[in-house]
Scaffold this motif. Structure first.
Motif, mmCIF file in Angstrom:
data_model
loop_
_atom_site.group_PDB
_atom_site.id
_atom_site.type_symbol
_atom_site.label_atom_id
_atom_site.label_comp_id
_atom_site.label_asym_id
_atom_site.label_seq_id
_atom_site.Cartn_x
_atom_site.Cartn_y
_atom_site.Cartn_z
ATOM 1 N N ILE A 15 0.837 -1.210 0.000
ATOM 2 C CA ILE A 15 0.000 0.000 0.000
ATOM 3 C C ILE A 15 0.863 1.248 0.000
ATOM 4 O O ILE A 15 0.639 2.180 -0.787
ATOM 5 N N LEU A 16 1.879 1.290 0.859
ATOM 6 C CA LEU A 16 2.737 2.476 0.949
ATOM 7 C C LEU A 16 3.522 2.702 -0.347
ATOM 8 O O LEU A 16 3.619 3.834 -0.830
ATOM 9 N N ILE A 17 4.065 1.626 -0.906
ATOM 10 C CA ILE A 17 4.845 1.763 -2.142
ATOM 11 C C ILE A 17 3.958 2.223 -3.291
ATOM 12 O O ILE A 17 4.294 3.166 -4.014
ATOM 13 N N GLU A 18 2.808 1.575 -3.464
ATOM 14 C CA GLU A 18 1.955 1.919 -4.605
ATOM 15 C C GLU A 18 1.321 3.297 -4.448
ATOM 16 O O GLU A 18 1.155 4.021 -5.429
ATOM 17 N N TYR A 19 1.002 3.688 -3.232
ATOM 18 C CA TYR A 19 0.508 5.042 -2.970
ATOM 19 C C TYR A 19 1.603 6.046 -3.358
ATOM 20 O O TYR A 19 1.335 7.055 -4.017
ATOM 21 N N GLY A 20 2.838 5.731 -2.972
ATOM 22 C CA GLY A 20 3.968 6.593 -3.318
ATOM 23 C C GLY A 20 4.193 6.689 -4.815
ATOM 24 O O GLY A 20 4.519 7.765 -5.340
ATOM 25 N N VAL A 21 4.023 5.579 -5.519
ATOM 26 C CA VAL A 21 4.166 5.591 -6.978
ATOM 27 C C VAL A 21 3.107 6.511 -7.593
ATOM 28 O O VAL A 21 3.405 7.304 -8.494
ATOM 29 N N LEU A 22 1.883 6.419 -7.106
ATOM 30 C CA LEU A 22 0.821 7.296 -7.628
ATOM 31 C C LEU A 22 1.138 8.772 -7.379
ATOM 32 O O LEU A 22 0.927 9.609 -8.259
ATOM 33 N N ILE A 23 1.655 9.072 -6.195
ATOM 34 C CA ILE A 23 2.055 10.455 -5.897
ATOM 35 C C ILE A 23 3.182 10.881 -6.849
ATOM 36 O O ILE A 23 3.165 11.983 -7.398
ATOM 37 N N PHE A 24 4.166 9.993 -7.056
ATOM 38 C CA PHE A 24 5.268 10.273 -7.971
ATOM 39 C C PHE A 24 4.759 10.538 -9.390
ATOM 40 O O PHE A 24 5.299 11.381 -10.112
ATOM 41 N N LEU A 25 3.707 9.804 -9.785
ATOM 42 C CA LEU A 25 3.110 9.993 -11.109
ATOM 43 C C LEU A 25 2.177 11.205 -11.161
ATOM 44 O O LEU A 25 1.466 11.408 -12.136
ATOM 45 N N ARG A 26 2.169 11.965 -10.092
ATOM 46 C CA ARG A 26 1.417 13.224 -9.976
ATOM 47 C C ARG A 26 -0.097 13.050 -9.893
ATOM 48 O O ARG A 26 -0.854 13.934 -10.291
ATOM 49 N N GLU A 27 -0.508 11.906 -9.377
ATOM 50 C CA GLU A 27 -1.944 11.709 -9.132
ATOM 51 C C GLU A 27 -2.267 12.416 -7.817
ATOM 52 O O GLU A 27 -1.643 12.158 -6.795
ATOM 53 N N ARG A 28 -3.241 13.299 -7.860
ATOM 54 C CA ARG A 28 -3.588 14.082 -6.667
ATOM 55 C C ARG A 28 -5.042 13.885 -6.226
ATOM 56 O O ARG A 28 -5.425 14.337 -5.160
ATOM 57 N N ARG A 29 -5.820 13.220 -7.060
ATOM 58 C CA ARG A 29 -7.233 13.027 -6.704
ATOM 59 C C ARG A 29 -7.346 12.055 -5.539
ATOM 60 O O ARG A 29 -6.868 10.920 -5.614
ATOM 61 N N LYS A 30 -7.960 12.523 -4.460
ATOM 62 C CA LYS A 30 -8.084 11.714 -3.239
ATOM 63 C C LYS A 30 -8.818 10.402 -3.503
ATOM 64 O O LYS A 30 -8.459 9.376 -2.955
ATOM 65 N N LYS A 31 -9.829 10.432 -4.354
ATOM 66 C CA LYS A 31 -10.587 9.200 -4.611
ATOM 67 C C LYS A 31 -9.709 8.142 -5.281
ATOM 68 O O LYS A 31 -9.849 6.958 -5.010
ATOM 69 N N VAL A 32 -8.789 8.557 -6.134
ATOM 70 C CA VAL A 32 -7.887 7.605 -6.787
ATOM 71 C C VAL A 32 -6.862 7.094 -5.780
ATOM 72 O O VAL A 32 -6.600 5.886 -5.706
ATOM 73 N N LEU A 33 -6.309 7.992 -4.971
ATOM 74 C CA LEU A 33 -5.313 7.591 -3.985
ATOM 75 C C LEU A 33 -5.914 6.631 -2.958
ATOM 76 O O LEU A 33 -5.308 5.604 -2.630
ATOM 77 N N TRP A 34 -7.100 6.934 -2.458
ATOM 78 C CA TRP A 34 -7.732 6.034 -1.484
ATOM 79 C C TRP A 34 -8.188 4.742 -2.131
ATOM 80 O O TRP A 34 -8.189 3.687 -1.503
ATOM 81 N N SER A 35 -8.558 4.813 -3.395
ATOM 82 C CA SER A 35 -8.968 3.579 -4.069
ATOM 83 C C SER A 35 -7.792 2.620 -4.216
ATOM 84 O O SER A 35 -7.972 1.404 -4.263
ATOM 85 N N SER A 36 -6.565 3.165 -4.274
ATOM 86 C CA SER A 36 -5.390 2.294 -4.347
ATOM 87 C C SER A 36 -5.243 1.467 -3.072
ATOM 88 O O SER A 36 -4.810 0.316 -3.125
ATOM 89 N N VAL A 37 -5.625 2.037 -1.945
ATOM 90 C CA VAL A 37 -5.587 1.283 -0.680
ATOM 91 C C VAL A 37 -6.581 0.132 -0.751
ATOM 92 O O VAL A 37 -6.257 -1.018 -0.440
ATOM 93 N N VAL A 38 -7.785 0.423 -1.203
ATOM 94 C CA VAL A 38 -8.835 -0.599 -1.280
ATOM 95 C C VAL A 38 -8.462 -1.703 -2.262
ATOM 96 O O VAL A 38 -8.558 -2.892 -1.939
ATOM 97 N N VAL A 39 -8.013 -1.326 -3.445
ATOM 98 C CA VAL A 39 -7.704 -2.347 -4.457
ATOM 99 C C VAL A 39 -6.519 -3.200 -4.027
ATOM 100 O O VAL A 39 -6.456 -4.391 -4.340
ATOM 101 N N ASN A 40 -5.590 -2.632 -3.284
ATOM 102 C CA ASN A 40 -4.477 -3.443 -2.799
ATOM 103 C C ASN A 40 -4.920 -4.444 -1.742
ATOM 104 O O ASN A 40 -4.404 -5.560 -1.689
ATOM 105 N N ILE A 41 -5.876 -4.083 -0.918
ATOM 106 C CA ILE A 41 -6.428 -5.050 0.035
ATOM 107 C C ILE A 41 -7.120 -6.174 -0.731
ATOM 108 O O ILE A 41 -6.970 -7.351 -0.399
#
Length: 117
Positions: A15-41
């Motif tokens: 979760i931490l790595i993939e969230y960080g990758v999304l931030i690195f890719l300049r994704e800022r939408r909270k719904k996308v960032l939080w959805s990464s937590v859900v999809v990783n679970i």
């Protein structure tokens, strides 16, 4: 209970790595960032359980599992970003980087175990 000792740290790291990758890719939408937590679970836990309970897992099993995860996560991200190119980039890069990071950790730990024994 001991299975949680394996699965929970792997899930948190993913979760931490993939969230960080999304931030690195300049994704800022909270719904996308939080959805990464859900999809990783939803993907990491079943993948790890599958790998743990396979009698003799090999690289083909790992590769098949990772391909399924990339497809599922790409479809998941598409739901939020509505761009197949961006969704695939997220699904592929997030999983490639977290997978390679996990391999690196395993090799470093194995090296020190051998070194100290």
């Amino acid at each position: 209970m001991e299975i949680l000792v394996v699965i929970i740290p792997a899930l948190i790291a993913t979760i931490l790595i993939e969230y960080g990758v999304l931030i690195f890719l300049r994704e800022r939408r909270k719904k996308v960032l939080w959805s990464s937590v859900v999809v990783n679970i939803l993907t990491n836990v079943p993948l790890n359980l599958w790998m743990i309970y396979l009698p003799y897992p090999n690289w083909t099993d790992v590769l098949m599992g990772e391909i399924v995860v990339v497809v599922v996560e790409t479809l998941w991200y598409y739901w939020f970003v509505r761009s197949l190119k961006r969704a695939f980039t997220y699904g592929f890069l997030c999983n490639a980087i977290s997978f390679l990071t996990g391999l690196l950790v395993i090799f470093v730990v194995a090296y020190f175990v051998v070194l100290l024994s």
